[in-house]
Design a protein around this motif. Sequence first.
Motif, PDB file in Angstrom:
ATOM      1  N   VAL A  84       0.862  -1.184   0.000  1.00 18.51           N
ATOM      2  CA  VAL A  84       0.000   0.000   0.000  1.00 18.51           C
ATOM      3  C   VAL A  84       0.895   1.230   0.000  1.00 18.51           C
ATOM      4  O   VAL A  84       1.880   1.291   0.750  1.00 18.51           O
ATOM      5  CB  VAL A  84      -0.931   0.030   1.236  1.00 18.51           C
ATOM      6  CG1 VAL A  84      -1.575   1.411   1.397  1.00 18.51           C
ATOM      7  CG2 VAL A  84      -2.015  -1.036   1.122  1.00 18.51           C
ATOM      8  N   VAL A  85       0.562   2.206  -0.841  1.00 19.07           N
ATOM      9  CA  VAL A  85       1.227   3.507  -0.825  1.00 19.07           C
ATOM     10  C   VAL A  85       0.148   4.570  -0.690  1.00 19.07           C
ATOM     11  O   VAL A  85      -0.837   4.570  -1.439  1.00 19.07           O
ATOM     12  CB  VAL A  85       2.050   3.742  -2.106  1.00 19.07           C
ATOM     13  CG1 VAL A  85       2.684   5.136  -2.075  1.00 19.07           C
ATOM     14  CG2 VAL A  85       3.125   2.677  -2.264  1.00 19.07           C
ATOM     15  N   ILE A  86       0.344   5.471   0.281  1.00 17.84           N
ATOM     16  CA  ILE A  86      -0.599   6.569   0.532  1.00 17.84           C
ATOM     17  C   ILE A  86       0.164   7.877   0.370  1.00 17.84           C
ATOM     18  O   ILE A  86       1.195   8.090   1.024  1.00 17.84           O
ATOM     19  CB  ILE A  86      -1.212   6.468   1.932  1.00 17.84           C
ATOM     20  CG1 ILE A  86      -1.965   5.131   2.086  1.00 17.84           C
ATOM     21  CG2 ILE A  86      -2.147   7.652   2.205  1.00 17.84           C
ATOM     22  CD1 ILE A  86      -2.428   4.845   3.499  1.00 17.84           C
ATOM     23  N   GLY A  87      -0.332   8.753  -0.491  1.00 22.08           N
ATOM     24  CA  GLY A  87       0.341  10.015  -0.758  1.00 22.08           C
ATOM     25  C   GLY A  87       0.158  11.029   0.359  1.00 22.08           C
ATOM     26  O   GLY A  87      -0.644  10.846   1.283  1.00 22.08           O
ATOM     27  N   ALA A  88       0.898  12.109   0.260  1.00 21.40           N
ATOM     28  CA  ALA A  88       0.876  13.160   1.274  1.00 21.40           C
ATOM     29  C   ALA A  88      -0.531  13.721   1.444  1.00 21.40           C
ATOM     30  O   ALA A  88      -1.307  13.830   0.497  1.00 21.40           O
ATOM     31  CB  ALA A  88       1.837  14.276   0.878  1.00 21.40           C
ATOM     32  N   GLY A  89      -0.852  14.074   2.689  1.00 23.59           N
ATOM     33  CA  GLY A  89      -2.117  14.734   2.980  1.00 23.59           C
ATOM     34  C   GLY A  89      -3.317  13.825   3.029  1.00 23.59           C
ATOM     35  O   GLY A  89      -4.453  14.307   3.086  1.00 23.59           O
ATOM     36  N   GLY A  90      -3.110  12.521   3.040  1.00 23.70           N
ATOM     37  CA  GLY A  90      -4.230  11.589   3.054  1.00 23.70           C
ATOM     38  C   GLY A  90      -4.833  11.428   4.431  1.00 23.70           C
ATOM     39  O   GLY A  90      -4.133  11.458   5.449  1.00 23.70           O
ATOM     40  N   THR A  91      -6.146  11.242   4.479  1.00 23.61           N
ATOM     41  CA  THR A  91      -6.858  10.978   5.733  1.00 23.61           C
ATOM     42  C   THR A  91      -7.654   9.684   5.565  1.00 23.61           C
ATOM     43  O   THR A  91      -8.462   9.559   4.638  1.00 23.61           O
ATOM     44  CB  THR A  91      -7.817  12.125   6.085  1.00 23.61           C
ATOM     45  OG1 THR A  91      -7.064  13.322   6.287  1.00 23.61           O
ATOM     46  CG2 THR A  91      -8.601  11.807   7.351  1.00 23.61           C
ATOM     47  N   ILE A  92      -7.420   8.740   6.464  1.00 23.61           N
ATOM     48  CA  ILE A  92      -8.117   7.457   6.451  1.00 23.61           C
ATOM     49  C   ILE A  92      -8.864   7.340   7.777  1.00 23.61           C
ATOM     50  O   ILE A  92      -8.242   7.269   8.842  1.00 23.61           O
ATOM     51  CB  ILE A  92      -7.143   6.267   6.301  1.00 23.61           C
ATOM     52  CG1 ILE A  92      -6.039   6.556   5.270  1.00 23.61           C
ATOM     53  CG2 ILE A  92      -7.903   4.996   6.001  1.00 23.61           C
ATOM     54  CD1 ILE A  92      -6.508   6.710   3.870  1.00 23.61           C
ATOM     55  N   LEU A  93     -10.176   7.354   7.725  1.00 22.47           N
ATOM     56  CA  LEU A  93     -10.959   7.344   8.961  1.00 22.47           C
ATOM     57  C   LEU A  93     -11.188   5.924   9.480  1.00 22.47           C
ATOM     58  O   LEU A  93     -10.842   4.941   8.830  1.00 22.47           O
ATOM     59  CB  LEU A  93     -12.282   8.068   8.735  1.00 22.47           C
ATOM     60  CG  LEU A  93     -12.170   9.568   8.400  1.00 22.47           C
ATOM     61  CD1 LEU A  93     -13.553  10.207   8.314  1.00 22.47           C
ATOM     62  CD2 LEU A  93     -11.297  10.318   9.417  1.00 22.47           C
ATOM     63  N   GLU A  94     -11.822   5.842  10.636  1.00 18.55           N
ATOM     64  CA  GLU A  94     -11.865   4.610  11.417  1.00 18.55           C
ATOM     65  C   GLU A  94     -12.546   3.447  10.706  1.00 18.55           C
ATOM     66  O   GLU A  94     -13.457   3.628   9.893  1.00 18.55           O
ATOM     67  CB  GLU A  94     -12.540   4.846  12.775  1.00 18.55           C
ATOM     68  CG  GLU A  94     -13.930   5.407  12.698  1.00 18.55           C
ATOM     69  CD  GLU A  94     -13.959   6.908  12.856  1.00 18.55           C
ATOM     70  OE1 GLU A  94     -14.991   7.427  13.316  1.00 18.55           O
ATOM     71  OE2 GLU A  94     -12.962   7.587  12.508  1.00 18.55           O
TER      72      GLU A  94
END
Length: 364
Positions: free
Chosen positions: A283-293
């Motif tokens: 998994v790669v997540i870029g800058a500024g990402g928000t992953i909620l609960e």
Amino acid sequence: MKAVILVGGQATRLLPLTCNTPKAMVPVLNIPFLEHVIRYLSKHQIKDIILAQGCLAQPIEDYLGDGSQLGVKLNYVMEDTPLGTAGAVKNAERYLDETCLVLNGDIFTDLDITAMIDFHQERKAKVTIALTPVDDPTSYGLIETDAEGRITRFLEKPNRSQITTNTINAGTYVLEPGILTQIPPQTKVSIEREVFPLLLEQGKPVYAYPSSAYWIDMGTPEKYFRLTRDLLSGESSQYVPVSPAEVVIGGQSYIHPTAQIKGPVMIGDNCTIGRNVRLTGPVVIGAGGTILEDTVIEESIIWQNAQIGQRITLRNSIIADNCCLNADSTIEDSILGNNVTVASGCKLEPGSKIWPGTTAEPKT
């Protein structure tokens, strides 16, 4: 030595990711693809680089400028209409008064460029073409050579009965400047299908430089996924993970202590990973990402500034910049362009491709 990187293609195979993002700027481990290429050239002391551009040129120039932040000098040449691989090099002729390197702009490789240039000069070649082995060469152009490495035949997309070698054109060339006289100006010409065979007919010394170094054409979503997996697993010398299950967390990012992360996972700067989130790599997540609960993400690439809501299921998908996935939605085996919104409770059909700016609603 100077290098020309061909970055003018339309990248139709990567749509909808490339509707408004040039292929050269597609992020690979949160760095634009082209930056990886330029840094690799710089390691081989090639610091004078011409970018042959066509579609979506401005984002590249805005990001790279004159190249000084990467320790190189960049010049840009623009084609108003598609000129093909040879026409694009011809369009940069004013900068090319010496032996030069030419690279297709969608190739990621560990090819030893320095050794290839030395080989070219030792053979007094007019052209040297890098070769790479592939499992199934029927979709490519084969190149046959003699014992000294001099090319004897080109064979485009052979059937299985014609296969005499598994080495194909790897999209990297060393050219002498006189070759450009063979190319008419402002004309669409293929260097692979027209110029190289013509040189062979003329008896010019055209050589091949075979290499088994890491190589991939990042031209399709499948190859883009594969490149990401390969880098995170240490298949290339250009990224060396600490371990096969490495977890990299960017600066100013917050990971809730209940989040479960199974690498390889790369999280960019200024990200928030909420309570009970499960990330299963790659998994790669870029800058500024928000992953909620309570969201589950498996084997996916997420670009910058993604807003991913509660109880999302995201698997085997690519999510471009500024997408918003609302609560209780499911996205599997899908590709979302920039600024896509997925409404709450929406379940995308596997294989979906959602164009930029679109809102995907639940089926009624």
